[in-house]
Design a protein around this motif. Structure first.
Motif, PDB file in Angstrom:
ATOM      1  N   UNK A  20       1.041  -1.134   0.152  1.00 54.04           N
ATOM      2  CA  UNK A  20      -0.095  -0.104  -0.044  1.00 54.04           C
ATOM      3  C   UNK A  20       0.991   1.390  -0.091  1.00 54.04           C
ATOM      4  N   UNK A  21       1.821   1.313   0.762  1.00 56.19           N
ATOM      5  CA  UNK A  21       2.710   2.555   0.699  1.00 56.19           C
ATOM      6  C   UNK A  21       3.437   2.521  -0.550  1.00 56.19           C
ATOM      7  N   UNK A  22       4.189   1.370  -1.308  1.00 59.16           N
ATOM      8  CA  UNK A  22       4.654   1.374  -2.386  1.00 59.16           C
ATOM      9  C   UNK A  22       3.824   1.985  -3.457  1.00 59.16           C
ATOM     10  N   UNK A 101      17.734   4.703  -5.889  1.00 57.99           N
ATOM     11  CA  UNK A 101      17.383   3.780  -4.758  1.00 57.99           C
ATOM     12  C   UNK A 101      16.774   4.499  -3.790  1.00 57.99           C
ATOM     13  N   UNK A 102      15.537   4.090  -3.395  1.00 55.18           N
ATOM     14  CA  UNK A 102      14.739   4.601  -2.392  1.00 55.18           C
ATOM     15  C   UNK A 102      14.007   3.468  -1.647  1.00 55.18           C
ATOM     16  N   UNK A 103      13.674   3.696  -0.504  1.00 55.37           N
ATOM     17  CA  UNK A 103      12.627   2.968   0.592  1.00 55.37           C
ATOM     18  C   UNK A 103      11.268   2.956  -0.032  1.00 55.37           C
ATOM     19  N   UNK A 104      10.445   2.030   0.174  1.00 57.86           N
ATOM     20  CA  UNK A 104       9.164   1.976  -0.439  1.00 57.86           C
ATOM     21  C   UNK A 104       8.043   2.500   0.540  1.00 57.86           C
ATOM     22  N   UNK A 105       8.460   2.867   1.868  1.00 60.79           N
ATOM     23  CA  UNK A 105       7.583   3.088   2.824  1.00 60.79           C
ATOM     24  C   UNK A 105       7.009   4.611   3.045  1.00 60.79           C
ATOM     25  N   UNK A 106       7.814   5.438   2.101  1.00 63.00           N
ATOM     26  CA  UNK A 106       7.357   6.893   2.243  1.00 63.00           C
ATOM     27  C   UNK A 106       8.370   7.617   2.985  1.00 63.00           C
ATOM     28  N   UNK A 107       9.492   7.119   3.657  1.00 59.76           N
ATOM     29  CA  UNK A 107      10.372   7.960   4.324  1.00 59.76           C
ATOM     30  C   UNK A 107      11.498   8.677   3.617  1.00 59.76           C
ATOM     31  N   UNK A 200      33.495   8.249  -7.423  1.00 59.30           N
ATOM     32  CA  UNK A 200      33.081   9.591  -7.064  1.00 59.30           C
ATOM     33  C   UNK A 200      31.511   9.882  -6.485  1.00 59.30           C
ATOM     34  N   UNK A 201      31.437  10.645  -5.737  1.00 57.98           N
ATOM     35  CA  UNK A 201      29.925  10.693  -5.306  1.00 57.98           C
ATOM     36  C   UNK A 201      29.948  12.253  -4.543  1.00 57.98           C
ATOM     37  N   UNK A 202      28.670  12.664  -4.261  1.00 53.58           N
ATOM     38  CA  UNK A 202      28.436  13.827  -3.581  1.00 53.58           C
ATOM     39  C   UNK A 202      27.121  13.724  -2.665  1.00 53.58           C
ATOM     40  N   UNK A 203      26.677  14.658  -1.816  1.00 52.40           N
ATOM     41  CA  UNK A 203      25.710  14.520  -0.935  1.00 52.40           C
ATOM     42  C   UNK A 203      24.834  15.768  -1.130  1.00 52.40           C
ATOM     43  N   UNK A 204      23.431  15.786  -0.809  1.00 49.72           N
ATOM     44  CA  UNK A 204      22.735  16.927  -0.602  1.00 49.72           C
ATOM     45  C   UNK A 204      21.871  16.644   0.356  1.00 49.72           C
ATOM     46  N   UNK A 205      21.430  17.675   1.357  1.00 43.72           N
ATOM     47  CA  UNK A 205      20.677  17.617   2.169  1.00 43.72           C
ATOM     48  C   UNK A 205      19.191  17.294   2.077  1.00 43.72           C
ATOM     49  N   UNK A 206      18.636  16.302   2.498  1.00 42.61           N
ATOM     50  CA  UNK A 206      17.233  16.014   2.288  1.00 42.61           C
ATOM     51  C   UNK A 206      16.462  15.523   3.636  1.00 42.61           C
ATOM     52  N   UNK A 207      15.494  16.216   4.008  1.00 45.21           N
ATOM     53  CA  UNK A 207      14.653  15.750   5.221  1.00 45.21           C
ATOM     54  C   UNK A 207      14.222  14.429   5.080  1.00 45.21           C
ATOM     55  N   UNK A 208      14.078  13.645   6.032  1.00 48.40           N
ATOM     56  CA  UNK A 208      13.440  12.256   6.084  1.00 48.40           C
ATOM     57  C   UNK A 208      11.855  12.499   6.254  1.00 48.40           C
ATOM     58  N   UNK A 209      11.093  11.646   5.487  1.00 43.70           N
ATOM     59  CA  UNK A 209       9.659  11.877   5.530  1.00 43.70           C
ATOM     60  C   UNK A 209       9.004  10.785   6.458  1.00 43.70           C
ATOM     61  N   UNK A 210       7.927  10.709   6.497  1.00 43.14           N
ATOM     62  CA  UNK A 210       7.155  10.063   7.510  1.00 43.14           C
ATOM     63  C   UNK A 210       6.467   8.776   6.625  1.00 43.14           C
ATOM     64  N   UNK A 211       6.484   7.381   7.462  1.00 44.81           N
ATOM     65  CA  UNK A 211       5.837   6.312   6.672  1.00 44.81           C
ATOM     66  C   UNK A 211       4.456   6.692   6.448  1.00 44.81           C
ATOM     67  N   UNK A 212       4.135   6.019   5.115  1.00 45.42           N
ATOM     68  CA  UNK A 212       2.774   6.107   4.622  1.00 45.42           C
ATOM     69  C   UNK A 212       1.597   5.247   5.223  1.00 45.42           C
ATOM     70  N   UNK A 213       2.088   4.331   5.490  1.00 42.81           N
ATOM     71  CA  UNK A 213       1.320   3.080   6.100  1.00 42.81           C
ATOM     72  C   UNK A 213       1.904   2.159   7.056  1.00 42.81           C
TER      73      UNK A 213
END
Length: 329
Positions: A20-22, A101-107, A200-213
């Protein structure tokens, strides 16, 4: 004006029962990316879910998303190993410019995904290459969880010399997969293995979200296991550091025994019986440190001769099948 074709991204999401979250996250992702010159193919790595995927949940009017596939695993391996198998599948079976690459729960949020895609496109326009990882600017877990996480970060830095800054949320050029899929470290921890690769890589600041379900399965035990997996990627570095620490401890214990000997036989400061107990305790500590040093040495030597799990070679053992559950014709 630019005539460059739209960026083609494969979105890799490991999940276990978070259907459901995905489905909701994919709809949010499609709405967020729709106005950007980008097309998406979604690969859901089903880490042996107990709940059956309902394909009807994914039948929405999507604009940027072209296909949604499920890659089912034969057994539950954990999200790090699910990512490793997913990357091998992409490298062997899918064509793209980049892998998100990302988690499927909404975070990992749709807005954050667009930030990564924009940043990646900017790198491409500058004729540069490199992966981009999301550096967490805000976490939403409990105070207790964040406290243990800070302790883990300190231990990780002390043992490996590498500062923990990121998680799985990232975008990388498809050309990087050639290197990553043959790294045995990928079987333990995706982000740590990437840093170990030297790409090589770099980073950017991104806030973490909340789980959808649903509720998160992350707890103290799983956090500890996750942390140990990350540290294990730098096993040889950890081994050398502990070997040096053991040798330093042995030297200090030996110096202590010498000091006890000098005080006992060349001064009048010794208390009766003190020298025997002190030298005995220091001798035990010395033997322990020497034993630890020898153990770390043999462990490191044996690890260098062992044949490790290679995702590209061994991933098919765990793949049950692939199914396309949505196609935007």
């Amino acid at each position: 004006t630019s005539s460059a074709p739209p960026l083609h991204v494969v979105v890799l999401m490991p999940l276990r029962d978070d259907w459901a979250s995905a489905a909701e996250l994919i709809r949010r992702l499609d709405r967020t990316v729709a106005s950007y010159p980008c097309t998406l193919d979604v690969l859901l790595v089903d880490d042996a879910s107990l709940q059956v995927c309902n394909g009807a949940d994914f039948q929405s009017q999507l604009t940027a998303v072209r296909t949604i596939r499920t890659l089912r695993l034969r057994r539950n391996l954990g999200h790090q190993r699910a990512i490793a198998i997913g990357l091998v599948h992409v490298q062997q079976n899918m064509t793209c410019d980049a892998v998100l690459v990302m988690d499927a729960d909404g975070e990992d949020t749709a807005d954050g995904a667009l930030q990564l895609i924009r940043a990646f496109s900017e790198i491409n326009r500058n004729q540069d290459t490199g992966a981009i990882f999301a550096e967490r600017s805000r976490r939403t877990e409990s105070l207790l969880f964040r406290s243990f996480y800070q302790i883990y970060k300190m231990v990780h830095r002390l043992l490996t010399g590498v500062r923990v800054r990121v998680g799985n949320f990232s975008i990388l050029p498809s050309s990087y997969l050639t290197t990553l899929v043959v790294m045995s470290e990928m079987w333990n921890h995706y982000a740590a293995a990437f840093f170990r690769s030297g790409l090589p890589f770099t980073t950017i600041p991104i806030p973490r979200g909340h789980r959808i379900a649903g509720r998160s399965r992350m707890n103290f035990v799983t956090l500890a296991a996750h942390g140990i997996s990350a540290i294990s990627v730098f096993g040889d570095v950890v081994g050398v550091r502990l070997l040096i620490a053991s040798m330093a401890g042995s030297l200090l214990a030996l110096l202590g025994i010498v000091a006890v000997f000098i005080v006992r036989f060349f001064t009048d400061m010794a208390i009766p019986g003190w020298a025997t107990y002190a030298s005995g305790a220091l001798a035990i500590i010395l033997v322990q440190f020497i034993t630890m040093a020898i153990s770390f040495t043999f462990i490191m030597l044996s690890n260098r001769t062992n044949l490790s799990f290679v995702p590209l070679r061994d991933h098919s053992l765990f793949v049950a099948g692939v199914e396309i559950i949505y196609r935007n014709d």
